[in-house]
Design a protein around this motif. Structure first.
Motif, PDB file in Angstrom:
ATOM      1  N   SER A 146     -42.539  37.788 -51.512  1.00 58.84           N
ATOM      2  CA  SER A 146     -43.370  37.988 -52.705  1.00 58.84           C
ATOM      3  C   SER A 146     -43.615  39.462 -52.999  1.00 58.84           C
ATOM      4  O   SER A 146     -44.038  39.803 -54.108  1.00 58.84           O
ATOM      5  CB  SER A 146     -44.712  37.269 -52.543  1.00 58.84           C
ATOM      6  OG  SER A 146     -45.396  37.729 -51.399  1.00 58.84           O
ATOM      7  N   ARG A 147     -43.374  40.349 -52.029  1.00 56.86           N
ATOM      8  CA  ARG A 147     -43.574  41.776 -52.274  1.00 56.86           C
ATOM      9  C   ARG A 147     -42.745  42.608 -51.295  1.00 56.86           C
ATOM     10  O   ARG A 147     -42.696  42.306 -50.099  1.00 56.86           O
ATOM     11  CB  ARG A 147     -45.046  42.147 -52.127  1.00 56.86           C
ATOM     12  CG  ARG A 147     -45.360  43.602 -52.415  1.00 56.86           C
ATOM     13  CD  ARG A 147     -45.229  43.917 -53.894  1.00 56.86           C
ATOM     14  NE  ARG A 147     -46.271  43.248 -54.655  1.00 56.86           N
ATOM     15  CZ  ARG A 147     -46.277  43.196 -55.977  1.00 56.86           C
ATOM     16  NH1 ARG A 147     -45.304  43.739 -56.659  1.00 56.86           N
ATOM     17  NH2 ARG A 147     -47.256  42.577 -56.623  1.00 56.86           N
ATOM     18  N   ILE A 148     -42.082  43.650 -51.810  1.00 52.96           N
ATOM     19  CA  ILE A 148     -41.422  44.671 -50.997  1.00 52.96           C
ATOM     20  C   ILE A 148     -41.990  46.015 -51.425  1.00 52.96           C
ATOM     21  O   ILE A 148     -41.989  46.343 -52.611  1.00 52.96           O
ATOM     22  CB  ILE A 148     -39.897  44.694 -51.197  1.00 52.96           C
ATOM     23  CG1 ILE A 148     -39.275  43.318 -50.974  1.00 52.96           C
ATOM     24  CG2 ILE A 148     -39.246  45.708 -50.252  1.00 52.96           C
ATOM     25  CD1 ILE A 148     -37.789  43.276 -51.293  1.00 52.96           C
ATOM     26  N   ILE A 149     -42.468  46.808 -50.471  1.00 56.05           N
ATOM     27  CA  ILE A 149     -42.973  48.135 -50.777  1.00 56.05           C
ATOM     28  C   ILE A 149     -42.400  49.131 -49.783  1.00 56.05           C
ATOM     29  O   ILE A 149     -41.987  48.762 -48.680  1.00 56.05           O
ATOM     30  CB  ILE A 149     -44.509  48.194 -50.750  1.00 56.05           C
ATOM     31  CG1 ILE A 149     -45.033  47.750 -49.369  1.00 56.05           C
ATOM     32  CG2 ILE A 149     -45.113  47.342 -51.849  1.00 56.05           C
ATOM     33  CD1 ILE A 149     -46.528  47.945 -49.198  1.00 56.05           C
ATOM     34  N   SER A 150     -42.368  50.395 -50.164  1.00 51.75           N
ATOM     35  CA  SER A 150     -41.848  51.429 -49.269  1.00 51.75           C
ATOM     36  C   SER A 150     -42.757  52.643 -49.319  1.00 51.75           C
ATOM     37  O   SER A 150     -43.512  52.841 -50.274  1.00 51.75           O
ATOM     38  CB  SER A 150     -40.423  51.829 -49.665  1.00 51.75           C
ATOM     39  OG  SER A 150     -40.420  52.444 -50.947  1.00 51.75           O
ATOM     40  N   CYS A 151     -42.682  53.447 -48.273  1.00 49.12           N
ATOM     41  CA  CYS A 151     -43.473  54.665 -48.155  1.00 49.12           C
ATOM     42  C   CYS A 151     -42.513  55.805 -47.864  1.00 49.12           C
ATOM     43  O   CYS A 151     -41.865  55.831 -46.807  1.00 49.12           O
ATOM     44  CB  CYS A 151     -44.501  54.505 -47.041  1.00 49.12           C
ATOM     45  SG  CYS A 151     -45.685  55.843 -46.950  1.00 49.12           S
ATOM     46  N   SER A 152     -42.398  56.744 -48.779  1.00 57.17           N
ATOM     47  CA  SER A 152     -41.353  57.768 -48.711  1.00 57.17           C
ATOM     48  C   SER A 152     -41.433  58.700 -47.501  1.00 57.17           C
ATOM     49  O   SER A 152     -40.415  58.945 -46.856  1.00 57.17           O
ATOM     50  CB  SER A 152     -41.362  58.602 -49.994  1.00 57.17           C
ATOM     51  OG  SER A 152     -41.138  57.792 -51.117  1.00 57.17           O
ATOM     52  N   PRO A 153     -42.608  59.252 -47.155  1.00 57.39           N
ATOM     53  CA  PRO A 153     -42.601  60.276 -46.100  1.00 57.39           C
ATOM     54  C   PRO A 153     -42.012  59.813 -44.772  1.00 57.39           C
ATOM     55  O   PRO A 153     -41.322  60.565 -44.098  1.00 57.39           O
ATOM     56  CB  PRO A 153     -44.095  60.621 -45.951  1.00 57.39           C
ATOM     57  CG  PRO A 153     -44.698  60.254 -47.255  1.00 57.39           C
ATOM     58  CD  PRO A 153     -43.937  59.049 -47.718  1.00 57.39           C
TER      59      PRO A 153
END
Length: 406
Positions: free
Chosen positions: A245-252
């Motif tokens: 239901s959700r995919i998120i990413s964190c760049s650093p």
């Protein structure tokens, strides 16, 4: 419908028809509350759709998103309204525009000049941010329900996913020009995400329990991860089809978090830039079913969960693992605000899964075909035996008549 969006140090929570925006850090800004049910409705907004009388919506927020800088926020509700806000220096509603169909996903371009709205009939419309009262323009269409929309970091490509297992990559400036298809999923493609640290890689999820990594310009799959192999060894999870239901990413730090529908777990991955592979690092078990997740600017993972007493929790990466943070001033502040403003909307925290209805029914046509084939063969054999028996009987009678004549 419940959603959580975080950009920088601003968090926006949508529960039912209410939007609540809260700063994550101490400051002078007050919480911003917006109720979609108070917006004046136009008869044309809900009277008819394709000539068929349509039931008036309940003003529920269906989807929402921040712009890349956090300067803008857009949401769509089930009364086919697109509402645009500016967030700085303070929250303010800029426009309310009518959509052709109910929205399934929306995305603000990285240049922050347009809102791309994907709807349930398979179309994508673009709405100007510069001209806030301008009507939407049709950009492209699918033959199936659209589930998500994304754009490349340079706004060159628009990427869409649908119920028919397809991911389409088109030129944003000329959407009729299809660059590639990413094909391989065996069920609906629920979520897509262009990885920010690798602009030519796309991460997709599906109702077939897999995450897939693509070179999307080529339409080539580079990795397939089966989420059932990352799940805790409990039967109630392993026996289910997992729909993300959700995919998120964190760049650093190249963290990727994956939330599955109706499950109390979050799958944590790290994207290795050198090998261009996702590496599963941890599975976080939640006390209650997860509803939405978001990263903040300080690498905090905020989790919205189905718990009427503890609607939001916070995880931080400590000593190589994601750990639940209990003693956090910001968390206590936000929890208090959420409970104060949203107590009367607690009934919206539950509800049935949206993804269950997207699975297609399968039929064993081959077994039916083989059964009918055997029946036809048996009938044919019976007719042949009957015919042979009748011929033999006829020859015997003919022989007897000939003998009697002699």
């Amino acid at each position: 419908m419940v959603m959580l969006a975080v950009c920088g140090n601003e968090a926006a929570l949508g529960v039912g028809c209410v939007l609540l925006a809260v700063p994550l850090q101490e400051g002078t800004r007050r919480p911003f509350l917006y109720d979609c049910s108070t917006v004046e409705r136009k008869p044309s907004d809900y009277k008819k759709e394709d000539g068929i009388c349509e039931v008036q919506g309940s003003d529920r927020i269906l989807t929402a998103a921040f712009s890349a800088s956090g300067n803008y926020f857009a949401l769509a509700d089930d009364n086919k309204r697109l509402i645009l806000f500016c967030t700085k220096p303070s929250w303010k509603c800029l426009s309310i525009r009518t959509l052709a169909r109910r929205c399934s996903s929306l995305k603000i371009t990285n240049s922050e000049d347009r809102i791309l709205v994907a709807d349930k009939s398979g179309d994508v419309y673009s709405f100007s941010i510069v001209e806030v009262q301008k009507n939407g323009e049709l950009e492209l269409g699918h033959l199936s329900m659209l589930l998500d929309v994304a754009v490349s970091p340079d706004d060159k490509y628009i990427i869409t996913s649908d119920r028919d297992e397809k991911i389409r990559v088109s030129l944003l400036g000329a959407p009729h020009n299809i660059i590639s298809f990413c094909l391989g999923h065996r069920e609906f493609v629920s979520r897509i995400l262009v990885l920010p640290t690798a602009g030519n890689l796309l991460l997709s999820s599906s109702g077939d329990s897999t995450l897939r990594l693509w070179k999307y310009e080529e339409g080539r799959e580079v990795q397939c991860c089966d989420l059932t192999g990352c799940s805790p060894s409990t039967g109630d999870i392993l026996e289910k089809k997992l729909a993300v239901s959700r995919i998120i990413s964190c760049s650093p730090r190249n963290f990727v978090a994956v939330l599955c529908d109706s499950l109390p777990v979050i799958y944590m991955f790290r994207f290795d830039v050198t090998s261009e592979q996702l590496i599963h690092t941890q599975t976080i078990s939640l006390e209650h079913r997860g509803l939405d997740i978001a990263f903040d600017a300080s690498l905090g993972l905020w989790v919205l969960q189905e718990d009427r007493d503890k609607i939001i929790t916070l995880y931080r990466f400590v000593e190589g693992h994601w750990q639940n943070v209990c003693e956090d001033e910001g968390l206590r502040k936000i929890s208090t605000i959420f409970q104060k403003h949203l107590a009367h909307l607690q009934e919206h925290l539950g509800g049935e899964s949206f993804y269950n209805d997207l699975y297609k029914n399968t039929f064993d046509d081959m077994a039916t075909y083989l059964s009918k084939k055997r029946e036809r063969q048996d009938q044919l054999k019976q007719r042949k035996r009957k015919h042979i028996g009748e011929n033999k009987q006829s020859k015997i009678l003919q022989t007897e008549r000939t003998s009697s004549c002699l």
